[in-house]
Motif scaffolding. Structure first.
Motif, short mmCIF file in Angstrom:
data_model
loop_
_atom_site.label_atom_id
_atom_site.label_comp_id
_atom_site.label_asym_id
_atom_site.label_seq_id
_atom_site.Cartn_x
_atom_site.Cartn_y
_atom_site.Cartn_z
N HIS A 150 10.84 18.76 -1.02
CA HIS A 150 12.08 18.86 -1.78
C HIS A 150 12.13 20.21 -2.50
O HIS A 150 11.13 20.74 -2.94
CB HIS A 150 12.17 17.73 -2.82
CG HIS A 150 12.28 16.38 -2.18
ND1 HIS A 150 13.33 16.01 -1.39
CD2 HIS A 150 11.46 15.31 -2.22
CE1 HIS A 150 13.16 14.79 -0.96
NE2 HIS A 150 12.03 14.32 -1.46
N PRO A 153 15.74 20.68 -8.52
CA PRO A 153 17.08 20.67 -9.10
C PRO A 153 17.75 22.05 -9.15
O PRO A 153 18.96 22.15 -8.99
CB PRO A 153 16.87 20.12 -10.51
CG PRO A 153 15.42 20.27 -10.79
CD PRO A 153 14.72 20.26 -9.47
N THR A 195 26.13 16.73 -11.06
CA THR A 195 25.18 15.64 -10.76
C THR A 195 23.95 16.11 -10.01
O THR A 195 23.00 15.34 -9.86
CB THR A 195 25.87 14.56 -9.91
OG1 THR A 195 26.26 15.13 -8.66
CG2 THR A 195 27.06 13.97 -10.63
N GLY A 196 23.94 17.34 -9.53
CA GLY A 196 22.89 17.81 -8.64
C GLY A 196 21.50 17.87 -9.21
O GLY A 196 20.53 17.77 -8.47
N ARG A 197 21.37 18.03 -10.50
CA ARG A 197 20.03 18.14 -11.09
C ARG A 197 19.20 16.89 -10.89
O ARG A 197 17.98 16.96 -10.83
CB ARG A 197 20.14 18.48 -12.57
CG ARG A 197 20.60 19.89 -12.83
CD ARG A 197 20.64 20.19 -14.32
NE ARG A 197 21.71 19.45 -14.99
CZ ARG A 197 22.98 19.82 -15.06
NH1 ARG A 197 23.34 20.94 -14.48
NH2 ARG A 197 23.87 19.09 -15.67
N GLY A 198 19.85 15.74 -10.75
CA GLY A 198 19.10 14.50 -10.60
C GLY A 198 18.86 14.09 -9.16
O GLY A 198 18.18 13.11 -8.91
N LEU A 199 19.38 14.84 -8.20
CA LEU A 199 19.24 14.47 -6.80
C LEU A 199 17.97 15.05 -6.20
O LEU A 199 17.46 16.06 -6.66
CB LEU A 199 20.46 14.95 -6.01
CG LEU A 199 21.80 14.39 -6.48
CD1 LEU A 199 22.93 15.03 -5.70
CD2 LEU A 199 21.83 12.87 -6.31
N GLN A 200 17.48 14.40 -5.16
CA GLN A 200 16.24 14.84 -4.51
C GLN A 200 16.41 15.09 -3.02
O GLN A 200 15.45 15.04 -2.28
CB GLN A 200 15.15 13.76 -4.71
CG GLN A 200 14.72 13.58 -6.13
CD GLN A 200 13.98 14.80 -6.64
OE1 GLN A 200 13.19 15.40 -5.92
NE2 GLN A 200 14.26 15.20 -7.87
N ASP A 201 17.64 15.36 -2.56
CA ASP A 201 17.84 15.49 -1.13
C ASP A 201 17.86 16.93 -0.61
O ASP A 201 17.93 17.14 0.58
CB ASP A 201 19.12 14.76 -0.68
CG ASP A 201 20.35 15.29 -1.38
OD1 ASP A 201 20.21 16.04 -2.36
OD2 ASP A 201 21.46 14.94 -0.94
N GLN A 261 19.24 22.69 -5.80
CA GLN A 261 20.36 21.78 -5.57
C GLN A 261 21.63 22.33 -6.24
O GLN A 261 22.69 22.37 -5.64
CB GLN A 261 20.02 20.40 -6.15
CG GLN A 261 20.98 19.33 -5.80
CD GLN A 261 20.69 18.70 -4.46
OE1 GLN A 261 19.86 19.17 -3.69
NE2 GLN A 261 21.39 17.64 -4.16
N THR A 315 31.48 18.55 -8.54
CA THR A 315 30.80 17.27 -8.80
C THR A 315 29.31 17.42 -8.57
O THR A 315 28.49 16.92 -9.35
CB THR A 315 31.38 16.17 -7.90
OG1 THR A 315 32.78 16.07 -8.14
CG2 THR A 315 30.72 14.83 -8.17
N LEU A 316 28.94 18.11 -7.49
CA LEU A 316 27.52 18.30 -7.20
C LEU A 316 26.84 19.20 -8.22
O LEU A 316 25.66 19.00 -8.54
CB LEU A 316 27.36 18.87 -5.79
CG LEU A 316 25.96 18.85 -5.20
CD1 LEU A 316 25.38 17.45 -5.21
CD2 LEU A 316 25.98 19.40 -3.80
#
Length: 162
Positions: free
Chosen positions: A18, A21, A76-82, A24, A72-73
Motif C-alpha cells: 500500500h 494516505p 476521505t482518501g486519508r483513511g483508505l488503503q487501496d 491516496q 470526495t476522495l
C-alpha cells in the motif's frame, strides 16, 4: 472453506504494498486538477443549451463528475488503503497514458489511421503481451473496422490520410 479464500491469499501476496494516505490524497488531487482542466476546456468549446447542446456539454458534464468524485476522495482518501505503491507495473500505466497523449497530438497532423494503428499495436504487443502476429492482425482489423464504421457508415469528419 470456500475456493475464494486461497485465491484471495495469492492475490494479496502478489499485490504491491500500500502507498499510504499521502499518495491516496495526491492521486485524488491530480484527478481533481484533470477534472478542473477538462471543465475549463469544455467551457471554451461552448456548452450550448439543453435543447441544442454545444460541443463542450458532455465533456463538461464528465469533468464535473470527475471534480466531485476527486474532491470526495481528497476528503476521505486519508483513511483508505487501496492505493498501491509505484512499481515496475506502474510503468505500463504510464506507457498507456503517453500513447494516448501521442494519439491526441498526432491525430490532427496525420489523421487517425496511423496513430490509431500504432496505439492498438503498442497496447496489444507490449501492454497486453500478445504475439507479434496477433498484435498486427488485430491492430489492422480494428483500424479498418473503425474506418468503415465512423468514416464510411456514420460519415464522421475525422482527420484522415485516406
Amino acid at each position: 472453506m470456500s475456493m475464494i479464500d486461497p485465491l484471495e491469499e495469492v492475490a494479496e501476496e502478489t499485490r504491491p504494498p500500500h502507498a499510504g494516505p499521502v499518495s491516496q490524497v495526491a492521486a485524488a488531487l491530480v484527478a481533481l486538477a484533470v477534472g478542473v482542466a477538462g471543465a475549463i476546456g469544455s467551457l471554451a468549446l461552448g456548452l450550448g443549451r439543453l435543447t441544442q447542446p454545444g460541443p463542450g456539454l458532455w465533456p463538461f458534464a464528465i469533468s464535473v463528475v470527475i471534480v466531485v468524485l476527486s474532491a470526495t476522495l481528497v476528503v476521505t482518501g486519508r483513511g483508505l488503503q487501496d492505493a498501491e505503491r509505484f512499481s515496475k507495473a506502474s510503468l505500463l500505466t504510464a506507457v498507456g497514458v503517453v500513447t494516448l497523449v501521442l494519439l491526441a497530438v498526432l491525430l490532427p497532423l496525420i489523421g487517425f489511421e496511423i496513430p490509431s494503428l500504432l496505439l492498438v499495436f503498442v497496447w496489444l504487443r507490449w501492454l497486453g503481451k500478445e504475439s507479434w502476429r496477433s498484435s498486427i492482425v488485430v491492430s489492422v482489423v480494428t483500424v479498418a473496422a473503425f474506418y468503415l464504421l465512423f468514416v464510411v457508415l456514420l460519415q464522421v469528419p475525422l482527420p484522415r490520410l485516406i
